[in-house]
Each structure stands twice: as C-alpha cells, then as structure tokens.
Design a protein around this motif. Structure first.
Motif, PDB file in Angstrom:
ATOM      1  N   ALA A 142       0.834  -1.203   0.000  1.00 41.35           N
ATOM      2  CA  ALA A 142       0.000   0.000   0.000  1.00 41.35           C
ATOM      3  C   ALA A 142       0.868   1.252   0.000  1.00 41.35           C
ATOM      4  CB  ALA A 142      -0.904   0.012   1.225  1.00 41.35           C
ATOM      5  N   THR A 143       0.344   2.292  -0.600  1.00 44.40           N
ATOM      6  CA  THR A 143       1.052   3.567  -0.613  1.00 44.40           C
ATOM      7  C   THR A 143       0.917   4.234   0.746  1.00 44.40           C
ATOM      8  OG1 THR A 143      -0.886   4.810  -1.338  1.00 44.40           O
ATOM      9  CG2 THR A 143       0.534   3.880  -3.069  1.00 44.40           C
ATOM     10  N   ASP A 144       1.718   5.277   0.945  1.00 46.00           N
ATOM     11  CA  ASP A 144       1.657   6.018   2.188  1.00 46.00           C
ATOM     12  C   ASP A 144       0.281   6.666   2.359  1.00 46.00           C
ATOM     13  OD1 ASP A 144       3.603   6.199   4.240  1.00 46.00           O
ATOM     14  OD2 ASP A 144       3.697   8.370   3.946  1.00 46.00           O
ATOM     15  N   GLN A 145      -0.320   7.072   1.267  1.00 45.75           N
ATOM     16  CA  GLN A 145      -1.652   7.683   1.304  1.00 45.75           C
ATOM     17  C   GLN A 145      -2.698   6.684   1.814  1.00 45.75           C
ATOM     18  OE1 GLN A 145      -2.163  10.881   0.721  1.00 45.75           O
ATOM     19  NE2 GLN A 145      -4.337  10.725   1.155  1.00 45.75           N
ATOM     20  N   GLU A 146      -2.595   5.434   1.383  1.00 47.10           N
ATOM     21  CA  GLU A 146      -3.534   4.403   1.832  1.00 47.10           C
ATOM     22  C   GLU A 146      -3.336   4.091   3.313  1.00 47.10           C
ATOM     23  OE1 GLU A 146      -4.085   1.985  -2.360  1.00 47.10           O
ATOM     24  OE2 GLU A 146      -2.319   1.588  -1.116  1.00 47.10           O
ATOM     25  N   LEU A 147      -2.081   4.024   3.758  1.00 47.53           N
ATOM     26  CA  LEU A 147      -1.808   3.794   5.181  1.00 47.53           C
ATOM     27  C   LEU A 147      -2.308   4.971   6.009  1.00 47.53           C
ATOM     28  CD1 LEU A 147       1.786   2.291   4.921  1.00 47.53           C
ATOM     29  CD2 LEU A 147      -0.325   1.071   5.416  1.00 47.53           C
ATOM     30  N   ARG A 148      -2.149   6.179   5.495  1.00 46.82           N
ATOM     31  CA  ARG A 148      -2.639   7.376   6.187  1.00 46.82           C
ATOM     32  C   ARG A 148      -4.163   7.320   6.338  1.00 46.82           C
ATOM     33  NH1 ARG A 148      -1.613  13.485   4.206  1.00 46.82           N
ATOM     34  NH2 ARG A 148       0.199  12.410   3.418  1.00 46.82           N
ATOM     35  N   ALA A 149      -4.846   6.861   5.294  1.00 47.49           N
ATOM     36  CA  ALA A 149      -6.308   6.777   5.341  1.00 47.49           C
ATOM     37  C   ALA A 149      -6.775   5.796   6.417  1.00 47.49           C
ATOM     38  CB  ALA A 149      -6.862   6.374   3.980  1.00 47.49           C
ATOM     39  N   ILE A 150      -6.086   4.670   6.543  1.00 50.69           N
ATOM     40  CA  ILE A 150      -6.440   3.689   7.574  1.00 50.69           C
ATOM     41  C   ILE A 150      -6.208   4.279   8.966  1.00 50.69           C
ATOM     42  CG2 ILE A 150      -5.862   1.436   8.567  1.00 50.69           C
ATOM     43  CD1 ILE A 150      -5.130   0.562   5.668  1.00 50.69           C
ATOM     44  N   ALA A 151      -5.062   4.947   9.151  1.00 52.12           N
ATOM     45  CA  ALA A 151      -4.769   5.568  10.443  1.00 52.12           C
ATOM     46  C   ALA A 151      -5.778   6.673  10.751  1.00 52.12           C
ATOM     47  CB  ALA A 151      -3.348   6.122  10.446  1.00 52.12           C
ATOM     48  N   ALA A 152      -6.151   7.458   9.743  1.00 48.99           N
ATOM     49  CA  ALA A 152      -7.131   8.529   9.950  1.00 48.99           C
ATOM     50  C   ALA A 152      -8.478   7.959  10.355  1.00 48.99           C
ATOM     51  CB  ALA A 152      -7.267   9.360   8.672  1.00 48.99           C
ATOM     52  N   GLU A 153      -8.886   6.869   9.715  1.00 52.94           N
ATOM     53  CA  GLU A 153     -10.149   6.236  10.078  1.00 52.94           C
ATOM     54  C   GLU A 153     -10.095   5.715  11.514  1.00 52.94           C
ATOM     55  OE1 GLU A 153     -12.774   2.316   8.963  1.00 52.94           O
ATOM     56  OE2 GLU A 153     -11.473   3.153   7.415  1.00 52.94           O
ATOM     57  N   GLY A 154      -8.972   5.114  11.882  1.00 48.09           N
ATOM     58  CA  GLY A 154      -8.820   4.613  13.247  1.00 48.09           C
ATOM     59  C   GLY A 154      -8.886   5.733  14.271  1.00 48.09           C
ATOM     60  N   LEU A 155      -8.187   6.831  14.011  1.00 49.80           N
ATOM     61  CA  LEU A 155      -8.239   7.960  14.939  1.00 49.80           C
ATOM     62  C   LEU A 155      -9.629   8.577  14.975  1.00 49.80           C
ATOM     63  CD1 LEU A 155      -4.801   9.663  14.280  1.00 49.80           C
ATOM     64  CD2 LEU A 155      -5.540   8.487  16.348  1.00 49.80           C
ATOM     65  N   GLN A 156     -10.278   8.639  13.839  1.00 48.64           N
ATOM     66  CA  GLN A 156     -11.636   9.194  13.778  1.00 48.64           C
ATOM     67  C   GLN A 156     -12.582   8.391  14.661  1.00 48.64           C
ATOM     68  OE1 GLN A 156     -13.459  10.083   9.885  1.00 48.64           O
ATOM     69  NE2 GLN A 156     -15.028   8.610  10.472  1.00 48.64           N
ATOM     70  N   GLU A 157     -12.558   7.077  14.507  1.00 47.43           N
ATOM     71  CA  GLU A 157     -13.497   6.230  15.252  1.00 47.43           C
ATOM     72  C   GLU A 157     -13.123   6.084  16.726  1.00 47.43           C
ATOM     73  OE1 GLU A 157     -16.362   5.169  14.007  1.00 47.43           O
ATOM     74  OE2 GLU A 157     -15.801   6.196  12.155  1.00 47.43           O
ATOM     75  N   GLU A 158     -11.843   5.934  17.004  1.00 51.59           N
ATOM     76  CA  GLU A 158     -11.418   5.627  18.367  1.00 51.59           C
ATOM     77  C   GLU A 158     -11.168   6.863  19.220  1.00 51.59           C
ATOM     78  OE1 GLU A 158     -11.208   2.515  19.721  1.00 51.59           O
ATOM     79  OE2 GLU A 158     -12.090   1.858  17.835  1.00 51.59           O
ATOM     80  N   TYR A 159     -10.603   7.899  18.627  1.00 50.20           N
ATOM     81  CA  TYR A 159     -10.234   9.081  19.411  1.00 50.20           C
ATOM     82  C   TYR A 159     -11.306  10.166  19.345  1.00 50.20           C
ATOM     83  CZ  TYR A 159      -7.509  13.089  21.042  1.00 50.20           C
ATOM     84  OH  TYR A 159      -7.073  14.193  21.725  1.00 50.20           O
ATOM     85  N   PHE A 160     -11.654  10.572  18.146  1.00 54.58           N
ATOM     86  CA  PHE A 160     -12.571  11.697  18.012  1.00 54.58           C
ATOM     87  C   PHE A 160     -14.035  11.304  18.248  1.00 54.58           C
ATOM     88  CE2 PHE A 160      -8.852  13.108  15.611  1.00 54.58           C
ATOM     89  CZ  PHE A 160      -8.621  14.318  16.239  1.00 54.58           C
ATOM     90  N   LYS A 161     -14.450  10.132  17.801  1.00 54.16           N
ATOM     91  CA  LYS A 161     -15.832   9.696  18.012  1.00 54.16           C
ATOM     92  C   LYS A 161     -15.993   8.859  19.277  1.00 54.16           C
ATOM     93  CE  LYS A 161     -17.654   9.584  13.331  1.00 54.16           C
ATOM     94  NZ  LYS A 161     -18.283   8.701  12.332  1.00 54.16           N
ATOM     95  N   ASP A 162     -14.901   8.536  19.931  1.00 48.97           N
ATOM     96  CA  ASP A 162     -14.908   7.747  21.161  1.00 48.97           C
ATOM     97  C   ASP A 162     -15.723   6.464  20.984  1.00 48.97           C
ATOM     98  OD1 ASP A 162     -14.225   7.098  23.751  1.00 48.97           O
ATOM     99  OD2 ASP A 162     -15.798   8.336  24.659  1.00 48.97           O
ATOM    100  N   ARG A 163     -15.383   5.718  19.947  1.00 48.57           N
ATOM    101  CA  ARG A 163     -16.011   4.430  19.611  1.00 48.57           C
ATOM    102  C   ARG A 163     -17.521   4.548  19.433  1.00 48.57           C
ATOM    103  NH1 ARG A 163     -12.840   2.338  24.258  1.00 48.57           N
ATOM    104  NH2 ARG A 163     -10.762   2.129  23.409  1.00 48.57           N
ATOM    105  N   GLY A 164     -17.966   5.644  18.828  1.00 43.67           N
ATOM    106  CA  GLY A 164     -19.378   5.819  18.541  1.00 43.67           C
ATOM    107  C   GLY A 164     -20.190   6.434  19.651  1.00 43.67           C
ATOM    108  N   ARG A 165     -19.558   6.839  20.743  1.00 44.86           N
ATOM    109  CA  ARG A 165     -20.295   7.406  21.871  1.00 44.86           C
ATOM    110  C   ARG A 165     -20.583   8.900  21.713  1.00 44.86           C
ATOM    111  NH1 ARG A 165     -17.344   3.447  25.824  1.00 44.86           N
ATOM    112  NH2 ARG A 165     -15.481   4.514  25.121  1.00 44.86           N
TER     113      ARG A 165
END
Length: 184
Positions: A142-165
């Motif tokens: 995967a390109t760096d852009q694809e790895l960045r997208a996965i990390a961004a999704e993880g931070l979005q769901e886990e950090y910013f959305k607090d696992r959907g809470r």
C-alpha cells in the motif's frame, strides 16, 4: 518508502530480542549469510563484489556515510524475521497498536460546530482490527496515502468519536503531518 511505512517498520523492529550487528564488517557478514553470497549483497548495496569481500575479511572497516546508512537499513529490515512476524501477529490479534502524531486535523461535522483545521498532538491506542489492516496493507504494498487513510479512520473512530459514543456525523481529515510514530 514513506513516513507511515517506515514508522510501522520501526515499531516492529523495536520488538527484536537481540541487538543487530553494529560494525560494518559484521553487518556485511550477516547480509552475505542471509542472501547466500557476496554478489547479491553487492547488487543490493550498489558496490562491487570485491568491496563486499573486503568487508567480510575485515580489510575495510569504515564505509562511507551513504553506504553505512544503506547497510544498516538492509540489516535492520532483515534482522530477526520470525520475532518481527510474531510481534505483527500479536498486534493484529490481541494488543493493537499505539499511534503518536502531530498533524493538522480538520473536521466535517454538524452545523454550528467548529470545523477549523488545527495542529494537534495525538497519542492513542488503536485496537487490533486497525493494526491488522495497517500491517495487511503494508504487506500488500500500500502507498503512504492508503496507510494514512487507515490511520485517519482509526483515529476518527477511536479518538474523536470515542467508539461511537459521541460526534456521530463527524468526518476527520488528517493532513500536514509533522511526524507519525507507531508502537506495539
């Protein structure tokens, strides 16, 4: 290699159980053993076969800086492959991965909320599912852009959305990355 790929490699390399060879002759002997000959090592490093032989026999001890960097990198990438694979598997199945980054985070959210992008320092643990996705993508080139997208999704769901809470409609943009480091 990009910033995310290098950081994932370093995180896995930090789990080795023995130190890699330090001196240039020892590193060269290790590569010769791994690649089964001096010719493949010479081609890998961009030097002559005779130069590799001289390092193996301790006739040359100090490489020029660019060769020293390539040599150390190639040894680091090949050092203790089973230990590294075990660390990847453990992160992908049970422990997860920690990401530390300083980057600009922007948001697309409900009207009335602030969506101005700003630099944030974020350190957060991502669950095994995201670690597995990152390692699988890296393995499949995967390109760096694809790895960045996965990390961004993880931070979005886990950090910013607090696992959907909270922040149900939030979408995070992960840009202007100053640095990113992963740890297992």
């Amino acid at each position: 290699m990009g910033m995310f790929d290098d950081s994932l490699d370093k995180a896995v390399a930090n789990k080795t159980t023995r130190p890699a060879p330090k001196s240039a002759p020892a590193q060269m002997r290790y590569l010769v053993k791994q690649l089964k000959g001096t010719r493949p090592v010479a081609e890998l490093l961009g030097v002559s076969q005779r130069t590799v032989e001289r390092y193996v026999k301790d006739q040359i001890k100090r490489p020029r800086p660019e060769l020293a960097a390539r040599l150390a990198e190639e040894v680091r990438r090949r050092w203790q492959p089973r230990v590294r694979e075990r660390a990847r598997k453990q992160a992908a199945t049970s422990t997860g991965i920690v990401i530390e980054t300083r980057a600009r985070f922007g948001f697309t959210a409900a009207p009335g909320s602030t969506d101005d992008a700003r630099i944030r320092l974020v350190t957060h643990h991502l669950p095994p599912a995201y670690a597995a996705r990152l390692f699988d993508a890296q393995t499949h080139g995967a390109t760096d852009q694809e790895l960045r997208a996965i990390a961004a999704e993880g931070l979005q769901e886990e950090y910013f959305k607090d696992r959907g809470r909270r922040a149900a409609g939030l979408s995070v943009e992960f840009t202007d990355i100053d640095y990113v480091e992963f740890d297992i």
